[in-house]
Design an enzyme around this catalytic site. Structure first.
Site, PDB file in Angstrom:
ATOM      1  N   CYS A 331       0.771  12.471 -10.656  1.00 57.60           N
ATOM      2  CA  CYS A 331       0.403  12.263  -9.250  1.00 57.60           C
ATOM      3  C   CYS A 331       1.438  11.370  -8.549  1.00 57.60           C
ATOM      4  O   CYS A 331       2.572  11.776  -8.373  1.00 57.60           O
ATOM      5  CB  CYS A 331      -1.008  11.701  -9.169  1.00 57.60           C
ATOM      6  SG  CYS A 331      -1.784  11.927  -7.546  1.00 57.60           S
ATOM      7  N   HIS A 428      -4.592  15.124 -12.994  1.00 55.16           N
ATOM      8  CA  HIS A 428      -5.170  13.995 -13.713  1.00 55.16           C
ATOM      9  C   HIS A 428      -6.136  14.512 -14.783  1.00 55.16           C
ATOM     10  O   HIS A 428      -6.604  15.639 -14.735  1.00 55.16           O
ATOM     11  CB  HIS A 428      -5.981  13.117 -12.761  1.00 55.16           C
ATOM     12  CG  HIS A 428      -5.159  12.307 -11.823  1.00 55.16           C
ATOM     13  ND1 HIS A 428      -4.470  11.189 -12.209  1.00 55.16           N
ATOM     14  CD2 HIS A 428      -4.920  12.452 -10.490  1.00 55.16           C
ATOM     15  CE1 HIS A 428      -3.852  10.669 -11.169  1.00 55.16           C
ATOM     16  NE2 HIS A 428      -4.104  11.414 -10.117  1.00 55.16           N
TER      17      HIS A 428
END
Length: 481
Positions: A331, A428
């Site tokens: 991310c 994630h």
């Protein structure tokens, strides 16, 4: 008739989250339909919900303990700090605005209505709602407009159990002092107290326990010994993720950024016997024997780029890659690995643009659209299917995207450098998947020996057993109303 009970603490990090999780599992095992609820949470470690929003990671764990799929009503107000003085405000799973701390009070009246709305929905669907407070009701300077502790308890007419943390010392003063400073009307909401995190023989605290009951007039519900396996549960705070002692195994180093977000990727790795995990704090140099460096998510990518450079980690990373080391950016960490990060609209801070680390040939532009979704992916390097989630702003493009980290619904996701040693992904939670974690570790010659989700479930059962042995759980459920 549906009932509710609220666990408040004498301070932050006194163990409220685990108490609610353990009580939720205990209530579920007694045949009750139980749901967790936290009116307001402050955390950059969020979980994606089935209804497409985000809530605090602790409430997702509590939902698991209760046998439920996480939903946005379980944490209707989530504050995600972006700077030392400002935070993004997420309401019922969706970003509402970004405010400075001093301006947040003006929002609270409208937020209370949303909080009570979410609470009413949960109460209408379950036998018991277990509510977690935030911080402490003793912070009486914040009482006006409060939606997190006594303000909520009184508005929703929910009885309160006050938890103190004896491991910090001064637990008698914590509990007695809380009663002394709060409003008498707030004190009347307290149905009793408990003492958490006792190390040693609990009988040694019998006299102190009696003194608390006598001085407050509150009923005591028990003394909870230290729960040694708490580290096996997903951490809400990165400081709770264990750094392994020196030893053998694949050395994975995570850079602890100042606005680190969604670091649940690290929990499963910390429990692998074949992995030595180092959570690298500010001021420490990157170990020369690191095999893999993980750059985690961030709530302020450009801000954390500056933080990273201030530690000298940019120089360390370049040397690590030259030595043949591997880097995985997740991310915000993925965004930092590129050539440039631009935020023309000031989504995460002041508008501007900064050079990235240049380890991937990509660039990122922050946009107002926030992507929050669960994802089923296939790892490009191993062909392993896994599940994860996305929760980010920004669009990343560039030549290295031609070598994806994974495929999601047939579309390329992430990027890999030509060497194959630097990779980035927006996904994630990938390491929670036992299959993917085993395949990824296998690529470095390390074996996987942990069934992570099964271990979490077993630990929740052990936590419930622990509370049943040391608390009057039946009494706690009985005072709920």
């Amino acid at each position: 008739m549906s009932r509710a009970l609220m666990i408040q603490g004498t301070g932050s990090n006194v163990g409220k989250s685990l108490l609610v999780a353990g009580l939720a599992r205990a209530a579920r095992r007694r045949g009750l339909s139980v749901a967790p609820f936290k009116p307001q949470n402050m955390s950059n470690n969020a979980a994606v919900t089935a209804d497409g929003g985000e809530i605090g990671r602790a409430q997702a764990l509590q939902a698991l303990a209760a046998g439920l799929v996480p939903r946005t009503d379980m944490n209707p107000v989530l504050l995600k700090p972006e700077t030392d003085t400002g935070a993004q405000v997420v309401v019922q799973g969706r970003r509402l605005t970004t405010v400075r701390a001093r301006d947040y009070a003006a929002l609270k009246p409208q937020l209370m209505a949303r909080v009570l709305e979410s609470f009413a929905r949960l109460r209408g669907a379950h036998d018991l709602v277990l509510v977690e407070g935030a911080g402490s009701p003793a912070e009486v300077n914040l009482r006006a407009g409060d939606i997190a502790n006594m303000g909520f308890a009184r508005a929703a007419e929910v009885p309160v159990i006050l938890a103190g943390d004896i491991d910090r010392g001064g637990v008698i003063a914590q509990i007695v002092g809380t009663q002394a400073v709060i409003d008498p009307g707030d004190a009347a909401m307290v149905a009793g107290f408990l003492v958490n995190r006792f190390r040693g023989d609990p009988s040694l605290f019998d006299e102190g326990y009696r003194m608390i009951a006598e001085r407050t007039g509150w009923r005591g519900f028990g003394v909870v010994p230290w729960f040694a396996d708490a580290w096996r549960l997903p951490a809400e705070d990165a400081l709770d993720i264990r750094t392994q002692a020196r030893g053998t195994g694949l050395h994975v180093v995570c850079l602890c950024l100042s606005r680190m977000a969604n670091f649940d990727d690290l929990d499963p790795l910390s429990q692998e016997p074949g992995v030595r995990l180092t959570m690298l704090r500010a001021g420490a140099a990157l170990p020369g024997d690191a095999d893999v460096v993980i750059m985690p998510g961030s709530k302020s990518t450009r801000g954390d780029l500056a933080h990273l450079r201030a530690q000298g980690w940019d120089v360390d990373l370049a040397a690590h890659v030259r030595r043949g080391g591997h880097v995985l950016g997740i991310c915000g960490g993925f965004q930092m690995l590129g050539r440039r990060v631009s935020d023309p609209e000031g989504i995460e801070g002041p508008p501007g643009s900064d050079a990235g680390l240049g380890l991937l040939d990509v660039e990122t532009v922050m946009t107002g659209d926030k992507r929050v979704t669960e994802a089923a992916a296939i790892h490009a390097a191993t062909g392993t299917a896994f599940t994860g989630y996305e929760i980010h702003v920004g669009r990343t493009t560039g030549p290295d995207r031609a070598r994806p980290f994974a495929h999601v619904d047939g579309a390329a996701e992430g990027a890999v450098a030509p060497s194959g040693r630097v990779a980035g992904s927006y996904l994630h939670g990938m390491f929670r998947d036992d299959r993917f974690r085993a395949a990824w570790l296998g690529g470095f010659g390390a074996a996987s020996g942990t069934r992570y989700d099964a271990q979490v479930e077993a630990t929740l059962d052990a936590l419930a057993d622990h509370l049943e042995a040391h608390l009057d759980v039946a009494g706690l459920i009985a005072v709920a109303r």
